[in-house]
Design a protein around this motif. Structure first.
Motif: not given
Length: 217
Positions: A160-166, A194-203
């Motif tokens: 999830l973290g890597k996808l957020g960066e992309i 834990r990677e979710l909290k560092n992303q701006t996204l719709l969960v």
């Protein structure tokens, strides 16, 4: 996902049946709107979102979550004349409701890019970036990337973290489908997400793992 109900969910269903509340708008149903906002705030705090910036709503299930996210992404990232060129990125394990959502929005199904997974059934981020670059070169408009927080086939969690960066790199709306596995945030295994909290996204956090009645999604 069939599951047992907890005593709390049984009692909640009983109370709901007695009161039969209408939840279509805050002005005529302030109680249910407040309950929705407070519960969403609580769920967002589990991820680590800023309560002052957090927003959301409950819908009727995981499929509707993915449809809602897809429409929000399309309207935010594309001009109407660009809809036909808009592309969506999912893995070969992503829930089929995402492709259905794209179809319901009126976009061609061929605009859904199915990214292969690696040996542990997680999205191949290298292949994803290759596909995005190729689409940009061919004048397509990448606008939505969907990660999975627990796939329905195998229960795998995408990087999830890597996808957020992309997504941030290419200015793509990033949506995480948590219908099957996001309830792990309530367990002792919450570090898996834990990677979710560092992303701006719709969960999309469905309640499949919350031991509730099937009509409460």
């Amino acid at each position: 996902m069939p599951n047992d109900m907890s005593p709390y969910s049984i009692f909640g269903e009983f109370i709901n049946s007695i009161h039969n509340p209408y939840g279509g708008g805050c002005s005529i149903s302030g109680g249910t709107a407040t309950l929705e906002n407070e519960t969403i705030g609580w769920m967002g705090s589990l991820i680590g979102y800023d309560g002052e910036k957090l927003g959301g709503q409950f819908v009727s299930g995981g499929s509707m979550v993915n449809l809602t996210a897809s429409i929000v992404a399309r309207d935010d990232k594309l001009k109407p004349e660009e809809f036909i060129k808009g592309t969506v990125y999912v893995s070969d394990q992503t829930h089929s409701s995402v492709t259905k959502a794209v179809h319901l929005m009126g976009l061609p199904k061929k605009n859904v890019r199915i990214v292969p997974t690696i040996e542990d059934f997680k999205m191949d981020i290298n292949k994803l970036e290759e596909i995005i670059k190729d689409d940009i070169l061919n004048d397509f408009k990448p606008f939505l990337l969907v990660g999975s927080s627990g796939t329905t086939n195998i229960g795998s969690v995408d990087p999830l973290g890597k996808l957020g960066e992309i997504a941030e790199k290419y200015k793509i709306w990033y949506h995480v489908d948590g219908a099957y596995g996001a309830s792990v945030l309530l367990s002792s295994h919450k570090d898996m997400l834990r990677e979710l909290k560092n992303q701006t996204l719709l969960v999309g956090m469905d309640t499949n793992g919350f031991f509730k009645p099937m009509d409460v999604e």
